[in-house]
Structures are given as structure tokens and as C-alpha cells.
Motif scaffolding. Sequence first.
Motif, short mmCIF file in Angstrom:
data_model
loop_
_atom_site.label_atom_id
_atom_site.label_comp_id
_atom_site.label_asym_id
_atom_site.label_seq_id
_atom_site.Cartn_x
_atom_site.Cartn_y
_atom_site.Cartn_z
N ASP A 147 9.16 -49.97 0.45
CA ASP A 147 9.74 -48.66 0.71
C ASP A 147 9.73 -48.34 2.19
OD1 ASP A 147 10.19 -48.31 -1.95
OD2 ASP A 147 8.39 -47.11 -2.32
N PHE A 148 8.65 -48.69 2.87
CA PHE A 148 8.58 -48.43 4.31
C PHE A 148 9.63 -49.24 5.06
CE2 PHE A 148 6.69 -49.51 8.51
CZ PHE A 148 6.77 -48.25 9.07
N GLY A 149 9.82 -50.50 4.64
CA GLY A 149 10.85 -51.32 5.28
C GLY A 149 12.25 -50.79 5.06
N ARG A 150 12.47 -50.06 3.95
CA ARG A 150 13.79 -49.49 3.67
C ARG A 150 13.90 -48.05 4.12
NH1 ARG A 150 14.76 -50.71 -2.60
NH2 ARG A 150 16.66 -49.54 -2.11
N GLY A 151 12.89 -47.56 4.85
CA GLY A 151 12.95 -46.21 5.38
C GLY A 151 12.60 -45.12 4.40
N ILE A 152 11.96 -45.48 3.26
CA ILE A 152 11.59 -44.50 2.24
C ILE A 152 10.10 -44.18 2.41
CG2 ILE A 152 11.46 -44.03 -0.22
CD1 ILE A 152 13.67 -46.06 -0.64
N ASP A 153 9.79 -42.91 2.55
CA ASP A 153 8.40 -42.51 2.73
C ASP A 153 7.66 -42.56 1.40
OD1 ASP A 153 6.12 -41.66 3.95
OD2 ASP A 153 6.66 -39.53 3.94
N ALA A 154 6.42 -43.00 1.43
CA ALA A 154 5.58 -43.08 0.23
C ALA A 154 4.29 -42.31 0.50
CB ALA A 154 5.29 -44.52 -0.14
N PRO A 155 4.35 -40.96 0.47
CA PRO A 155 3.16 -40.18 0.85
C PRO A 155 2.02 -40.29 -0.16
CG PRO A 155 4.90 -38.75 0.00
CD PRO A 155 5.48 -40.13 0.11
N ARG A 156 2.31 -40.62 -1.42
CA ARG A 156 1.26 -40.66 -2.43
C ARG A 156 0.52 -41.98 -2.47
NH1 ARG A 156 4.12 -37.77 -7.70
NH2 ARG A 156 4.57 -35.76 -6.69
N PHE A 157 0.88 -42.92 -1.64
CA PHE A 157 0.20 -44.21 -1.66
C PHE A 157 -1.22 -44.06 -1.15
CE2 PHE A 157 -1.00 -48.06 0.70
CZ PHE A 157 -1.10 -48.94 -0.37
N ARG A 158 -2.17 -44.57 -1.93
CA ARG A 158 -3.57 -44.55 -1.55
C ARG A 158 -4.17 -45.93 -1.81
NH1 ARG A 158 -1.84 -40.66 0.23
NH2 ARG A 158 -2.58 -38.51 0.16
N PRO A 159 -5.08 -46.38 -0.96
CA PRO A 159 -5.73 -47.67 -1.19
C PRO A 159 -6.51 -47.65 -2.50
CG PRO A 159 -6.08 -46.94 1.07
CD PRO A 159 -5.48 -45.79 0.34
N SER A 160 -6.40 -48.71 -3.27
CA SER A 160 -7.12 -48.82 -4.53
C SER A 160 -7.34 -50.30 -4.84
CB SER A 160 -6.33 -48.15 -5.67
OG SER A 160 -5.07 -48.77 -5.83
N GLY A 161 -8.12 -50.56 -5.87
CA GLY A 161 -8.36 -51.94 -6.27
C GLY A 161 -9.62 -52.50 -5.65
N ALA A 162 -9.67 -53.81 -5.58
CA ALA A 162 -10.85 -54.50 -5.04
C ALA A 162 -11.00 -54.23 -3.54
CB ALA A 162 -10.73 -56.00 -5.29
N ARG A 163 -12.14 -54.58 -3.01
CA ARG A 163 -12.43 -54.31 -1.61
C ARG A 163 -11.41 -54.97 -0.69
NH1 ARG A 163 -18.10 -56.42 0.21
NH2 ARG A 163 -17.03 -58.35 -0.35
N GLU A 164 -11.05 -56.21 -0.98
CA GLU A 164 -10.08 -56.91 -0.12
C GLU A 164 -8.71 -56.25 -0.20
OE1 GLU A 164 -13.41 -59.56 -1.19
OE2 GLU A 164 -12.03 -58.27 -2.32
#
Length: 454
Positions: free
Chosen positions: A212-229
Motif C-alpha cells: 500500500d505504501f508503494g502504491r501511495g495508499i496510507d495504512a494508518p491502522r498498521f501496527r507491529p504484531s507477531g513474533a519478535r523478529e
Amino acid sequence: MSPSTGHAWRYWPRFWARFLRRRLPSSLWGRSLLIIILPVFLMQVAVTWAFFDAHWQTVTARLSEGLAGEIAWAVESYRDDPSPSNLATIADRAERSMQLSIALQEGRTLPDDRDSSVFGVVDRTINEALDSRLDDPFWFSTTDYPAYVDIQVQQPQGVLRIIAPRERAIATQGHIFVLWLTLATVLLMSVAILFIRNQVRAIERLAEAAEDFGRGIDAPRFRPSGAREVRSAARAFMDMRERIQRHIEQRTVLLASVSHDLRTPLTRLRLELALADQTRRTQAMQGDLDEMEHMIDEYLAFARGEAGEASQSIDLKALLEAIGAQIKKRGAKVEIVAPEPSVEARVRPLAFRRALTNLAGNAADHGGRVRLSLGRVGGGVEIAVEDDGPGIPEAQREDAFRPFSRLDDARNQNTKGVGLGLAIARDVARSHGGDITLDASDLGGLKAVIRLPG
């Protein structure tokens, strides 16, 4: 070993490697499932096989041998004294001590056929045990009654029929072991699949945010999740995104200042020329100013790239019709081909309109006929701009996308151009996750195709 045989042996590993690559799943989700499911499946198969081979078959064989010995005792006792009273005594003892039901069917013979058990090893084990203990012809069935085994032994007086409980001949608890093993496997695999899905989903969200960022679309709700890496990679992506956005904002502010600073002296020069006496020299200077202003607009548009514009969903067919109306004012014949009544796509409207305008303008400048086509291809959107002009040789088509590139005279009749039209158009297309390619048109000129992902 002959050379041809050695070559064949060397080929087989590569063949199987390619075969497995084509058959194995390519996604992280599929491969993770395979990593979990395949070892568990193999382990459970090995455990089940070992259980049936080392325990279930052994217990079944011993039970069958014991039952065969009791049946042999009953048959021999009856053969010694085939009187009804002796048969009654044998049946009573067998009923009380061995849980066997014994009866004589006078004048009967053994059945001709019988149904085999689902587990062939059961029938085979009982048959071997009875065959080793009985001298008379016999027949048995493990399927006629769910809880019993029917055994019949041929005697001169008829058929001696013996009904034995199933657990006397077969280890009936094997299915319980298999059931518990299956339930435990399903439970463990469900937990593993749940955790794997959560981890894979975190990676998928990171990939979606990057796309989405590469296509110019903002993703404000994205948050880091998952394993530590995965969280570490997500935080690195967010830091990179902030640095790129900060760089774009600074560049936009700088370009706005440069644009203002350049236009101010141009405006003064244009005003002075307007107040001066109109001569050939002033008219030539006026033309130079127009060309300079056009070049500045081209340079700033290329450098800015409409980077600060937000994406939104627009009707591409309506956009093509609007651009076609503009091109008609230049005197070109415009044809719009759009089978669907409406095709929606999420783009940055001003930037995408500018890219299509550049392509359509180039087509109108170099040909008298322009065709604008719109359609869906492979889940994406494809827009083609064609003309009937001289075209571009195949060897020079990629060079045409380089900024400030000027080709041969056949495509350079537009003296106002600075060689940025195709470069701007490709930059816009790639910023939306797509691309532009050039090809020969059916009209005889050039065909520029914009492809956008779905």
C-alpha cells in the motif's frame, strides 16, 4: 556403468527437485502447515503401525489360539461321545467356563462362502489358529454378528456351531487407541495451525502495508504484531516509511519554493515584454519565455510526481472520456474502447490523469488518430493508448522512458517537449504498483499500455 547411464543418474535428482518445487506450496502459510502436518502424520503412521504390528496382532493371535484350543476340546469331546447328553454336558461346561454357546445343527453342511472382515489380518489370524487345532473342516465369520464370532465345524451328524464373544478372539480395544491417537493429533495440530496462522497473518499484514505504501495508499491502522523478529521488521518498515515521507514533504516544500522563485522573474519579464514595443525580437523573446515556462512546469512535475496526493477510487472510463475530449480539441480523431460501463480503480487522480494526458498528448502530436482502450486483464486493469504515427523502433522503446531522452526526428516533431512525458507516465504507473510498456499498434504507430494491479 556406461556414460549414458551415469548421465541419467545425475539427471534424476534435478528432476525430482523440480518436481517437488512445482508440487509443494509456495506460500509461507502452506509451507508452515506442511512443516507441521507432515512430521506429525508420519509419526502417527509409524506409531499406529508399530502398535498394530507389535501389540494388537500379537494379542489377537494369542486370543485366537486360546479360543481355537477350547473349540478343539469341545469338538474332540463331542467326537468321543456324540450323544445328546454328552453334547448337553459339553455345552453347559463351555457356557459356564468359557462363555461359548455350542449347538448341533443336524444334517447341515458348512456354508459355501463368507464375508471377510475389514481388517484382513483378523480373519487370517483366526483361520491360522483354527487350522492348527482342528482336523475337521470348519467355517467361521467375524462379520455376521457385531459382538460375536460364528464358528462352525463339520461333523458326521451335522454342523457343530459355536458362538464365541468377539473379545475372546480379537483384541477389541485397538480402535480406542487409534481414536485417542487421532483426537490428540487433531487437537495438537489445531493448536499449531492457530499459532502458525497468527504468525503468518502478521507477515501478510506487513507485506500489505508495504505494498500500500508503494502504491501511495496510507495504512494508518498498521501496527507491529507477531513474533519478535516480525515486529522488529515491522518497526523497521515504519521507520523507513516515516523517513521517506519526511523526505517527500521536504522535497515538496523545496520544489514549491523553487517554483515560486522561478516564476516571479518570469512574470516580470513577461510584463516588461508586454509593455515594450512589439517587434520581431520581442515576439521571439515571448516565445522563449513560453518555452522556458513550459520546461519549468515539466521539470517540476517530474520531480514532484504528485507525491503528496491521496489515493481514491475513480471511474477510469469517465477519465478516458474526459481526456479524449481534450485530445479532440487538438484536431485528432479519438476512439474510446471500453466494453464495461464502468471500471473502478484506486489511484491518485491528478497524477494518474497527468500520466494518461501525457500519453494521449504524445499520441495526438505524432498521429492523426488516437485510440484509448480500457479493460480488465488477469485481475488488474489495462489501459492502452495507440496512434497511427511513425512509432518507435523496438530497440529504442526502453530508451524512450529515460528522462530528457529525445529520439529520432520522426517522434520529435513537438518542439515544446523536453523528453519527460513517458518518464513521468512510467513513474506514476510504477508508483501505483503497475508499469508501462511500449509496442507496435494495429493503427500503424505506437501503443503504450498501462497495467495496474487489481
